[in-house]
Design a protein around this motif. Structure first.
Motif, PDB file in Angstrom:
ATOM      1  N   SER A 186      34.049  46.027  48.515  1.00 46.44           N
ATOM      2  CA  SER A 186      33.327  47.261  48.415  1.00 46.44           C
ATOM      3  C   SER A 186      34.198  48.054  47.338  1.00 46.44           C
ATOM      4  O   SER A 186      34.005  49.020  47.174  1.00 46.44           O
ATOM      5  N   THR A 187      35.030  47.318  46.775  1.00 46.66           N
ATOM      6  CA  THR A 187      35.758  47.963  45.647  1.00 46.66           C
ATOM      7  C   THR A 187      35.259  47.798  43.983  1.00 46.66           C
ATOM      8  O   THR A 187      35.316  46.822  43.687  1.00 46.66           O
ATOM      9  N   PRO A 188      34.996  49.051  43.430  1.00 46.47           N
ATOM     10  CA  PRO A 188      34.278  48.868  42.152  1.00 46.47           C
ATOM     11  C   PRO A 188      35.505  48.674  41.137  1.00 46.47           C
ATOM     12  O   PRO A 188      36.689  49.125  41.288  1.00 46.47           O
ATOM     13  N   GLY A 189      35.148  48.079  39.877  1.00 42.89           N
ATOM     14  CA  GLY A 189      36.014  47.910  38.947  1.00 42.89           C
ATOM     15  C   GLY A 189      35.409  47.639  37.658  1.00 42.89           C
ATOM     16  O   GLY A 189      34.122  47.750  37.640  1.00 42.89           O
ATOM     17  N   LEU A 190      36.213  47.582  36.606  1.00 44.14           N
ATOM     18  CA  LEU A 190      35.620  47.351  35.252  1.00 44.14           C
ATOM     19  C   LEU A 190      36.264  46.280  34.670  1.00 44.14           C
ATOM     20  O   LEU A 190      37.506  46.083  34.417  1.00 44.14           O
ATOM     21  N   GLY A 202      51.739  47.912  26.303  1.00 44.80           N
ATOM     22  CA  GLY A 202      51.380  48.889  26.915  1.00 44.80           C
ATOM     23  C   GLY A 202      50.094  49.023  27.795  1.00 44.80           C
ATOM     24  O   GLY A 202      49.877  49.432  28.724  1.00 44.80           O
ATOM     25  N   SER A 203      49.222  48.243  27.257  1.00 50.75           N
ATOM     26  CA  SER A 203      47.940  48.282  27.433  1.00 50.75           C
ATOM     27  C   SER A 203      48.006  47.330  29.045  1.00 50.75           C
ATOM     28  O   SER A 203      47.183  47.601  30.030  1.00 50.75           O
ATOM     29  N   ASP A 220      45.135  46.081  36.070  1.00 49.52           N
ATOM     30  CA  ASP A 220      45.450  45.470  37.201  1.00 49.52           C
ATOM     31  C   ASP A 220      45.607  43.985  36.649  1.00 49.52           C
ATOM     32  O   ASP A 220      46.223  43.193  37.118  1.00 49.52           O
ATOM     33  N   GLU A 221      44.729  43.538  35.686  1.00 48.77           N
ATOM     34  CA  GLU A 221      44.691  42.164  35.194  1.00 48.77           C
ATOM     35  C   GLU A 221      44.543  42.115  33.643  1.00 48.77           C
ATOM     36  O   GLU A 221      43.884  43.085  33.236  1.00 48.77           O
ATOM     37  N   THR A 244      41.002  40.366  27.471  1.00 41.71           N
ATOM     38  CA  THR A 244      40.240  40.683  28.731  1.00 41.71           C
ATOM     39  C   THR A 244      41.160  41.539  29.692  1.00 41.71           C
ATOM     40  O   THR A 244      42.252  40.965  29.954  1.00 41.71           O
ATOM     41  N   LEU A 245      40.886  42.516  29.961  1.00 40.95           N
ATOM     42  CA  LEU A 245      41.459  43.075  31.076  1.00 40.95           C
ATOM     43  C   LEU A 245      40.557  43.648  32.368  1.00 40.95           C
ATOM     44  O   LEU A 245      39.140  43.876  32.081  1.00 40.95           O
TER      45      LEU A 245
END
Length: 149
Positions: free
Chosen positions: A74-78, A112-113, A118-119, A133-134
């Motif tokens: 249920s966790t949204p991300g981009l 820095g990015s 998170d990834e 890709t992040l």
């Protein structure tokens, strides 16, 4: 075990000018706000996106960014990808080192990015281009799911 992501269709944005950089920042912030990222998380993600979009333009000769809303449970991300067909990165380890720069900046763009999300992954081939890709996950928004785009 690698977590399973539930992606929705990606939005592609051209990166060919300074105006495109502003549009990428705007779109990333809008997507992040829509799916429940807090202001600090939005700022971190937009900062990372801005650095990577600028690298795509300056070092890669232009390209595209893709924005893909994700869910993990249920966790949204981009997921953001920055794609170019430029010269590639000849030494990724060196390029990721704080202080290393080829453009006269502070040398904190890639490293820095990476710290702001998170990834983070780099797929590059000298002479063929680069895909960075992040992924960032929203925190503190249980049960929130991205809207359809």
């Amino acid at each position: 075990m690698t977590p399973t992501y539930d992606p929705t269709p990606a939005t592609s944005l051209a990166i060919g000018s300074d105006a495109d950089l502003a549009w990428v920042r705007h779109q990333v912030r809008q997507f992040a706000a829509e799916i429940g990222f807090g202001l600090v998380q939005q700022t971190k993600l937009v900062t990372a996106a801005s650095e990577l979009a600028r690298n795509t333009l300056i070092h890669g000769g232009g390209g595209q960014a893709t924005i893909t809303p994700l869910t993990k449970g249920s966790t949204p991300g981009l997921r953001l990808s920055f794609i170019d067909t430029g010269p590639g990165i000849h030494d990724v380890e060196l390029a990721m080192r704080d202080g290393y720069t080829t453009g006269g900046g502070l040398g904190l763009g890639l490293s820095g990015s990476k710290r702001l999300v998170d990834e983070f992954s780099i797929d590059t081939k000298p002479g063929e281009g680069t895909i960075i890709t992040l992924v960032a996950w929203a925190t503190g928004v249980p049960g929130t799911r991205p809207g359809a785009r």
